[in-house]
Design an enzyme around this catalytic site. Structure first.
Site, short mmCIF file in Angstrom:
data_model
loop_
_atom_site.label_atom_id
_atom_site.label_comp_id
_atom_site.label_asym_id
_atom_site.label_seq_id
_atom_site.Cartn_x
_atom_site.Cartn_y
_atom_site.Cartn_z
N ALA A 117 0.83 -1.21 0.00
CA ALA A 117 0.00 0.00 0.00
C ALA A 117 0.87 1.26 0.00
O ALA A 117 0.36 2.36 -0.24
CB ALA A 117 -0.92 -0.01 1.22
N TYR A 147 11.18 2.97 -0.48
CA TYR A 147 10.47 1.68 -0.47
C TYR A 147 9.27 1.66 -1.43
O TYR A 147 9.10 0.73 -2.22
CB TYR A 147 10.02 1.42 0.97
CG TYR A 147 9.24 0.16 1.19
CD1 TYR A 147 9.86 -1.09 1.21
CD2 TYR A 147 7.85 0.20 1.43
CE1 TYR A 147 9.13 -2.25 1.45
CE2 TYR A 147 7.13 -0.95 1.66
CZ TYR A 147 7.77 -2.17 1.67
OH TYR A 147 7.03 -3.31 1.91
N GLU A 189 10.21 -3.78 13.41
CA GLU A 189 8.85 -4.18 13.75
C GLU A 189 7.83 -3.11 13.34
O GLU A 189 8.15 -1.95 13.24
CB GLU A 189 8.73 -4.47 15.26
CG GLU A 189 8.92 -3.28 16.17
CD GLU A 189 10.39 -2.93 16.46
OE1 GLU A 189 11.26 -3.35 15.69
OE2 GLU A 189 10.64 -2.20 17.43
N LYS A 198 5.48 -3.32 23.86
CA LYS A 198 5.51 -2.28 24.91
C LYS A 198 4.50 -2.60 26.01
O LYS A 198 4.79 -2.42 27.19
CB LYS A 198 5.19 -0.91 24.29
CG LYS A 198 6.33 -0.38 23.41
CD LYS A 198 5.94 0.94 22.74
CE LYS A 198 6.98 1.36 21.72
NZ LYS A 198 6.64 2.62 21.06
P1 NAD Z 1 10.24 -9.68 6.36
O1 NAD Z 1 11.28 -8.63 6.52
O2 NAD Z 1 9.84 -10.45 7.57
O3 NAD Z 1 10.63 -10.71 5.23
C1 NAD Z 1 11.43 -10.35 4.12
C2 NAD Z 1 12.51 -11.38 4.01
O4 NAD Z 1 13.32 -11.05 2.86
C3 NAD Z 1 13.44 -11.42 5.24
O5 NAD Z 1 13.45 -12.70 5.81
C4 NAD Z 1 14.79 -11.05 4.66
O6 NAD Z 1 15.88 -11.74 5.26
C5 NAD Z 1 14.64 -11.44 3.20
N1 NAD Z 1 15.66 -10.75 2.40
C6 NAD Z 1 16.03 -9.44 2.48
N2 NAD Z 1 17.06 -9.22 1.67
C7 NAD Z 1 17.34 -10.41 1.06
C8 NAD Z 1 18.33 -10.81 0.12
N3 NAD Z 1 19.23 -9.93 -0.37
N4 NAD Z 1 18.34 -12.09 -0.28
C9 NAD Z 1 17.46 -12.99 0.23
N5 NAD Z 1 16.51 -12.66 1.12
C10 NAD Z 1 16.46 -11.39 1.53
O7 NAD Z 1 8.96 -8.95 5.71
P2 NAD Z 1 7.48 -9.49 5.50
O8 NAD Z 1 6.60 -8.69 6.38
O9 NAD Z 1 7.44 -10.96 5.56
O10 NAD Z 1 7.23 -9.00 4.01
C11 NAD Z 1 7.24 -9.87 2.89
C12 NAD Z 1 6.98 -9.07 1.63
O11 NAD Z 1 5.73 -8.39 1.75
C13 NAD Z 1 8.02 -7.99 1.34
O12 NAD Z 1 8.22 -7.89 -0.04
C14 NAD Z 1 7.37 -6.74 1.87
O13 NAD Z 1 7.88 -5.59 1.23
C15 NAD Z 1 5.91 -7.00 1.53
N6 NAD Z 1 4.98 -6.25 2.39
C16 NAD Z 1 4.81 -6.57 3.69
C17 NAD Z 1 3.92 -5.84 4.47
C18 NAD Z 1 3.69 -6.16 5.92
O14 NAD Z 1 2.83 -5.52 6.55
N7 NAD Z 1 4.39 -7.10 6.52
C19 NAD Z 1 3.20 -4.77 3.90
C20 NAD Z 1 3.41 -4.47 2.57
C21 NAD Z 1 4.28 -5.22 1.82
#
Ligand code: NAD
Length: 330
Positions: A117, A147, A189, A198
């Site tokens: 989003a 981002y 986080e 917290k």
């Molecule tokens: P997260 O940070 O827990 O997971 C992302 C993973 O990508 C991590 O485990 C990290 O080690 C891995 N990563 C980073 N760089 C890397 C690299 N160079 N090579 C291999 N792995 C690598 O985040 P998440 O919350 O699980 O998010 C997953 C996806 O969803 C992401 O693309 C994020 O941008 C997207 N997203 C998440 C949210 C949310 O609320 N969690 C919201 C919008 C979009």
């Protein structure tokens, strides 16, 4: 027939839950990440540690699979993504460009990209009672710095790969995802986990810090709904970006109240206006989601926050961080 799939970011929050879900559905899953999952072993049939910024590693990761769920990203909560624009944009550009090209080179049939989003224009998110965001609201673009712009560019790249090479791309725009087994400290986080931490560490009647005035609004999706939605979208014929979130809008102050009630604690808030708070209001318009998938996330926030809070509290207790108040002797 068993389908071999790749989940990248399988060591992360959503990726780890997605691997479990897909294994449960009978897929044969390869998980790839730069690190192992933090809180429990992966359910993946194979798990490989690879830095996906490198093209040779992306080729290795995508070998022999029919479908790719591309969730690897350098990401975190609002404090993190507002602090590191160049690093995040550079790392994620490399990962996404190389993963798409590796998928094409291997003849992968479907590729799901996890967008966000954060691609939506800031000018549509300036009030707490914001109009829910529709997919077509993305343009004219004014995405979150770093981002968000990278995500928006990769959405376009998916479209180009679909158009030019026939790769079946799926693009999901997550609205904040929360649940157990997510990062809850260290700077990456997000609000539900930070607030749960917290409050778990606070005693009844204590004060906790809240970023901004707490009147900023968001919607939050429970991770079980998230992984189900991801899989449904992958199986659909919808190649355009699609929102995946709830439309249950809550203020950050409201989120604190909900968690405090779950914890059974009276909590006071100290608002820190110097800390980043992101856009003023953001909600998901789910009309297209319902139309395309005939489904939408349904876990009410209170219901999803309860296991999330309990899990964070148990983690903190296990690490000796929760100190019970001394009971006065008679
Ligand atoms: P997260 O940070 O827990 O997971 C992302 C993973 O990508 C991590 O485990 C990290 O080690 C891995 N990563 C980073 N760089 C890397 C690299 N160079 N090579 C291999 N792995 C690598 O985040 P998440 O919350 O699980 O998010 C997953 C996806 O969803 C992401 O693309 C994020 O941008 C997207 N997203 C998440 C949210 C949310 O609320 N969690 C919201 C919008 C979009």
């Amino acid at each position: 027939m068993v389908t071999d799939v790749l989940v990248t970011g399988a060591g992360g929050f959503i990726g780890h839950h997605l691997v479990k879900y897909l294994v449960g559905k009978g897929y044969r899953v390869r998980g790839v990440d730069i690190k192992h999952p933090e809180f429990e072993p992966s359910a993946a049939h194979e798990f490989e540690l690879l830095d996906l910024r490198r093209f040779d590693n992306c080729l290795l990761a995508a070998r022999g699979v029919a479908e790719v769920y591309q969730l690897a990203a350098d990401m975190g909560g609002i404090g993190y993504i507002t602090a590191f624009h160049a690093r995040i944009a550079r790392n994620n550009t490399m990962i996404n460009v190389h993963m798409l090209e590796a998928a094409r080179a291997h003849g992968v049939s479907r590729f799901l990209f996890s967008s966000s989003a954060c691609i939506y224009p800031q000018y549509r998110q300036r009030t707490p009672d914001v109009t829910p965001l529709k997919e077509e609201d993305a343009y004219p673009a004014d995405a979150e710095e770093g981002y968000g712009w990278e995500k928006l560019f990769t959405e376009k790249l998916c479209h180009y790969y679909h158009h030019d090479y026939g790769l079946e791309t799926r693009v999901v725009r997550f609205h904040n995802v929360y649940g157990p087994l997510g990062t809850y400290e260290g700077g990456k986080e997000k609000a539900p986990a930070a607030i749960s931490r917290k409050i778990a560490l606070a005693h009844d009647g204590d004060e906790i810090e809240v970023w901004g005035d707490g009147e900023q609004t968001r919607s939050f999706m429970y991770v079980d709904d998230c992984v189900e939605g991801i899989h449904r979208l992958m199986r659909s014929n919808h190649a355009d970006p699609l929102n995946l979130g709830t439309d249950e809008l809550v203020t950050v102050n409201g989120l604190v109240d909900l968690v405090a009630r779950i914890a059974g604690k009276r909590i006071r808030m100290r608002h820190n206006h110097a800390m980043p708070q992101g856009v003023r209001g953001r909600n998901s318009d789910n009309a297209k989601l319902r139309e395309v998938l005939g489904w939408e996330p349904s876990t009410p926030l209170r219901e999803g926050l309860a296991p999330t809070y309990r899990w964070i509290e148990s983690e903190l207790r296990a690490s000796g961080r929760i100190v019970e108040p001394a009971v006065a002797a008679d």
